[in-house]
Design a protein around this motif. Sequence first.
Motif, PDB file in Angstrom:
ATOM      1  N   ASN A 116      -5.817  -0.933   4.520  1.00  0.00           N
ATOM      2  CA  ASN A 116      -5.495  -1.287   3.142  1.00  0.00           C
ATOM      3  C   ASN A 116      -4.253  -2.148   2.963  1.00  0.00           C
ATOM      4  OD1 ASN A 116      -7.379   0.347   1.174  1.00  0.00           O
ATOM      5  ND2 ASN A 116      -6.909   1.717   2.887  1.00  0.00           N
ATOM      6  N   ARG A 117      -3.445  -2.264   3.997  1.00  0.00           N
ATOM      7  CA  ARG A 117      -2.208  -3.026   3.818  1.00  0.00           C
ATOM      8  C   ARG A 117      -2.497  -4.513   3.832  1.00  0.00           C
ATOM      9  NH1 ARG A 117       1.718  -1.618   8.584  1.00  0.00           N
ATOM     10  NH2 ARG A 117       3.127  -2.716   7.200  1.00  0.00           N
ATOM     11  N   GLU A 118      -1.743  -5.237   3.030  1.00  0.00           N
ATOM     12  CA  GLU A 118      -1.827  -6.689   3.032  1.00  0.00           C
ATOM     13  C   GLU A 118      -1.083  -7.213   4.241  1.00  0.00           C
ATOM     14  OE1 GLU A 118      -0.170  -7.778  -0.710  1.00  0.00           O
ATOM     15  OE2 GLU A 118      -1.886  -7.024  -1.863  1.00  0.00           O
ATOM     16  N   ALA A 167       4.833  -4.453   3.443  1.00  0.00           N
ATOM     17  CA  ALA A 167       5.323  -3.108   3.708  1.00  0.00           C
ATOM     18  C   ALA A 167       4.241  -2.080   3.397  1.00  0.00           C
ATOM     19  CB  ALA A 167       6.561  -2.834   2.866  1.00  0.00           C
ATOM     20  N   ALA A 168       4.388  -0.904   3.968  1.00  0.00           N
ATOM     21  CA  ALA A 168       3.454   0.190   3.716  1.00  0.00           C
ATOM     22  C   ALA A 168       4.248   1.480   3.532  1.00  0.00           C
ATOM     23  CB  ALA A 168       2.458   0.338   4.868  1.00  0.00           C
ATOM     24  N   TYR A 169       3.774   2.311   2.613  1.00  0.00           N
ATOM     25  CA  TYR A 169       4.492   3.521   2.253  1.00  0.00           C
ATOM     26  C   TYR A 169       3.521   4.705   2.201  1.00  0.00           C
ATOM     27  CZ  TYR A 169       7.412  -0.285   0.522  1.00  0.00           C
ATOM     28  OH  TYR A 169       8.131  -1.436   0.419  1.00  0.00           O
ATOM     29  N   ALA A 170       4.083   5.904   2.116  1.00  0.00           N
ATOM     30  CA  ALA A 170       3.261   7.107   1.979  1.00  0.00           C
ATOM     31  C   ALA A 170       3.932   8.075   1.027  1.00  0.00           C
ATOM     32  CB  ALA A 170       3.044   7.777   3.333  1.00  0.00           C
ATOM     33  N   PHE A 171       3.111   8.945   0.439  1.00  0.00           N
ATOM     34  CA  PHE A 171       3.590  10.061  -0.372  1.00  0.00           C
ATOM     35  C   PHE A 171       2.768  11.279   0.003  1.00  0.00           C
ATOM     36  CE2 PHE A 171       3.001  12.672  -4.292  1.00  0.00           C
ATOM     37  CZ  PHE A 171       4.286  13.199  -4.324  1.00  0.00           C
ATOM     38  N   HIS A 191       2.028   0.099 -11.343  1.00  0.00           N
ATOM     39  CA  HIS A 191       3.385  -0.347 -11.000  1.00  0.00           C
ATOM     40  C   HIS A 191       3.381  -1.400  -9.888  1.00  0.00           C
ATOM     41  CE1 HIS A 191       5.871   2.441 -13.429  1.00  0.00           C
ATOM     42  NE2 HIS A 191       4.802   3.223 -13.352  1.00  0.00           N
ATOM     43  N   GLY A 192       2.226  -1.991  -9.623  1.00  0.00           N
ATOM     44  CA  GLY A 192       2.173  -3.103  -8.682  1.00  0.00           C
ATOM     45  C   GLY A 192       1.938  -2.728  -7.238  1.00  0.00           C
ATOM     46  N   PHE A 193       1.352  -1.541  -6.995  1.00  0.00           N
ATOM     47  CA  PHE A 193       1.055  -1.103  -5.637  1.00  0.00           C
ATOM     48  C   PHE A 193      -0.451  -0.897  -5.470  1.00  0.00           C
ATOM     49  CE2 PHE A 193       5.423   0.105  -6.354  1.00  0.00           C
ATOM     50  CZ  PHE A 193       6.048  -0.164  -5.147  1.00  0.00           C
ATOM     51  N   THR A 194      -0.889  -0.869  -4.225  1.00  0.00           N
ATOM     52  CA  THR A 194      -2.237  -0.416  -3.913  1.00  0.00           C
ATOM     53  C   THR A 194      -2.157   1.080  -3.640  1.00  0.00           C
ATOM     54  OG1 THR A 194      -2.846  -2.546  -2.926  1.00  0.00           O
ATOM     55  CG2 THR A 194      -4.211  -0.648  -2.375  1.00  0.00           C
ATOM     56  N   GLY A 195      -2.622   1.871  -4.590  1.00  0.00           N
ATOM     57  CA  GLY A 195      -2.605   3.320  -4.424  1.00  0.00           C
ATOM     58  C   GLY A 195      -3.868   3.777  -3.718  1.00  0.00           C
ATOM     59  N   VAL A 196      -3.712   4.463  -2.603  1.00  0.00           N
ATOM     60  CA  VAL A 196      -4.861   4.889  -1.795  1.00  0.00           C
ATOM     61  C   VAL A 196      -4.814   6.404  -1.616  1.00  0.00           C
ATOM     62  CG1 VAL A 196      -6.046   4.701   0.423  1.00  0.00           C
ATOM     63  CG2 VAL A 196      -4.886   2.701  -0.552  1.00  0.00           C
ATOM     64  N   THR A 197      -5.886   7.069  -1.990  1.00  0.00           N
ATOM     65  CA  THR A 197      -6.014   8.508  -1.760  1.00  0.00           C
ATOM     66  C   THR A 197      -7.222   8.740  -0.864  1.00  0.00           C
ATOM     67  OG1 THR A 197      -6.287  10.679  -2.822  1.00  0.00           O
ATOM     68  CG2 THR A 197      -7.309   8.785  -3.925  1.00  0.00           C
ATOM     69  N   TYR A 198      -7.102   9.623   0.104  1.00  0.00           N
ATOM     70  CA  TYR A 198      -8.160   9.761   1.100  1.00  0.00           C
ATOM     71  C   TYR A 198      -8.481  11.214   1.396  1.00  0.00           C
ATOM     72  CZ  TYR A 198      -4.802  10.801   4.942  1.00  0.00           C
ATOM     73  OH  TYR A 198      -3.849  11.366   5.759  1.00  0.00           O
ATOM     74  N   ASP A 199      -9.680  11.426   1.925  1.00  0.00           N
ATOM     75  CA  ASP A 199     -10.083  12.739   2.398  1.00  0.00           C
ATOM     76  C   ASP A 199      -9.559  12.920   3.813  1.00  0.00           C
ATOM     77  OD1 ASP A 199     -11.560  13.538   0.148  1.00  0.00           O
ATOM     78  OD2 ASP A 199     -13.390  12.563   0.888  1.00  0.00           O
ATOM     79  N   ARG A 200      -8.613  13.834   3.994  1.00  0.00           N
ATOM     80  CA  ARG A 200      -8.183  14.147   5.341  1.00  0.00           C
ATOM     81  C   ARG A 200      -9.368  14.701   6.133  1.00  0.00           C
ATOM     82  NH1 ARG A 200      -3.064  17.911   4.702  1.00  0.00           N
ATOM     83  NH2 ARG A 200      -3.486  18.157   6.942  1.00  0.00           N
ATOM     84  N   ARG A 201      -9.311  14.628   7.446  1.00  0.00           N
ATOM     85  CA  ARG A 201     -10.456  15.046   8.259  1.00  0.00           C
ATOM     86  C   ARG A 201     -10.864  16.481   7.933  1.00  0.00           C
ATOM     87  NH1 ARG A 201     -10.303  14.377  14.145  1.00  0.00           N
ATOM     88  NH2 ARG A 201      -9.597  12.293  13.594  1.00  0.00           N
ATOM     89  N   VAL A 245       0.816  -1.205   0.000  1.00  0.00           N
ATOM     90  CA  VAL A 245       0.000   0.000   0.000  1.00  0.00           C
ATOM     91  C   VAL A 245       0.857   1.264   0.000  1.00  0.00           C
ATOM     92  CG1 VAL A 245      -0.217   0.038   2.525  1.00  0.00           C
ATOM     93  CG2 VAL A 245      -1.940   1.179   1.106  1.00  0.00           C
ATOM     94  N   VAL A 246       0.433   2.239  -0.791  1.00  0.00           N
ATOM     95  CA  VAL A 246       0.991   3.588  -0.764  1.00  0.00           C
ATOM     96  C   VAL A 246      -0.165   4.538  -0.504  1.00  0.00           C
ATOM     97  CG1 VAL A 246       2.283   5.383  -1.957  1.00  0.00           C
ATOM     98  CG2 VAL A 246       2.754   2.974  -2.466  1.00  0.00           C
ATOM     99  N   VAL A 247      -0.160   5.210   0.632  1.00  0.00           N
ATOM    100  CA  VAL A 247      -1.200   6.180   0.957  1.00  0.00           C
ATOM    101  C   VAL A 247      -0.718   7.565   0.543  1.00  0.00           C
ATOM    102  CG1 VAL A 247      -2.590   7.226   2.773  1.00  0.00           C
ATOM    103  CG2 VAL A 247      -2.077   4.779   2.842  1.00  0.00           C
ATOM    104  N   LEU A 248      -1.525   8.240  -0.253  1.00  0.00           N
ATOM    105  CA  LEU A 248      -1.188   9.569  -0.752  1.00  0.00           C
ATOM    106  C   LEU A 248      -1.895  10.625   0.081  1.00  0.00           C
ATOM    107  CD1 LEU A 248      -1.551   7.464  -3.413  1.00  0.00           C
ATOM    108  CD2 LEU A 248      -0.419   9.414  -4.463  1.00  0.00           C
ATOM    109  N   VAL A 249      -1.142  11.631   0.519  1.00  0.00           N
ATOM    110  CA  VAL A 249      -1.633  12.623   1.484  1.00  0.00           C
ATOM    111  C   VAL A 249      -1.569  14.010   0.848  1.00  0.00           C
ATOM    112  CG1 VAL A 249      -1.379  13.532   3.816  1.00  0.00           C
ATOM    113  CG2 VAL A 249      -0.677  11.172   3.319  1.00  0.00           C
TER     114      VAL A 249
END
Length: 292
Positions: A110-112, A116-120, A73-83, A49-53
């Motif tokens: 969202n992570r398997e 590993a888990a990442y952020a951008f 590119h083989g990742f779970t791309g996640v974009t979310y509404d910040r509070r 998972v890569v969570v985009l902030v």
Amino acid sequence: MTSETSTDTTTQTDAQTHAQTQTERGPAEQTTSADGTTIAYERYGSGPVVVLVGGAFCDRGALRDPARALAEHGFTGVTYDRRGRGDSGDTQPYSVAREIDDLSAVVEANREQSSAAYAFGVSSGGALVIEALAAGAPLDKAAVLEVPYRNASWPPVPADYIGTLERFEAAGDREGILRYFNHQVVGMPDEMVEGMRGTPMWEPMLALTYTVRYDGWCLGGDDHSLPDETLARVAAPVLSVCSSGTAMPWLHDSAEVLAEALPHGRAVELPGGFHEVPAAVLAPVLAEFYRS
């Protein structure tokens, strides 16, 4: 810290198109933060998972394109509404710690298992990512784009920044916040701000004005200087990105300044427009960094 420069060419993303993307609502999933706040997100692809902030004036739609590109590119791309944005809740009182909990909740939803888990993070969203890393959020690596920590080369933060935003909020003056932020903080001429009225970006930006204060707190409140003690606690590798199209030297160069201050920071310049790098350029660089 090492510094790199990419020489690929690309076109700039038009700001109006970017804002229009924010108005498009994809199907959202939900998770619950530690304080019970509902956080809405979209996910694309499968894999780590890569969570985009997003930063100021960004909802989950603003980073949909890079989330989709990371999926390729083989990742779970996640974009979310910040509070306080979009379809997410906004339990009060606000604190950066609660936003860190929100990010952690999105990661865990969202992570398997055992992966590993990442952020951008973009701009002040990158500051939130840095705060989360220092607080021990479940992230193995992170990348950030032009986090606007201010050093000696920057224009000073407007006096009483948070207090001014709070007074606009108390008066219900959303346009005042929008004008104040773009003119006094970004440095945009008044006529350019007025020129946004009536464009597709105007109403979505007005809807997000009360969260501008939250971005201010992520950057340190009234003092947006490098948070040295916080940075010293960041154990994870961080890729600090800048765009070739960011003409303001203090903002462009902030990427390398941050990388130098981090224990495991690395800076890279990528071709792009002002304060943004197109998803097609950004995604392969992030993918290589996360996998390295």
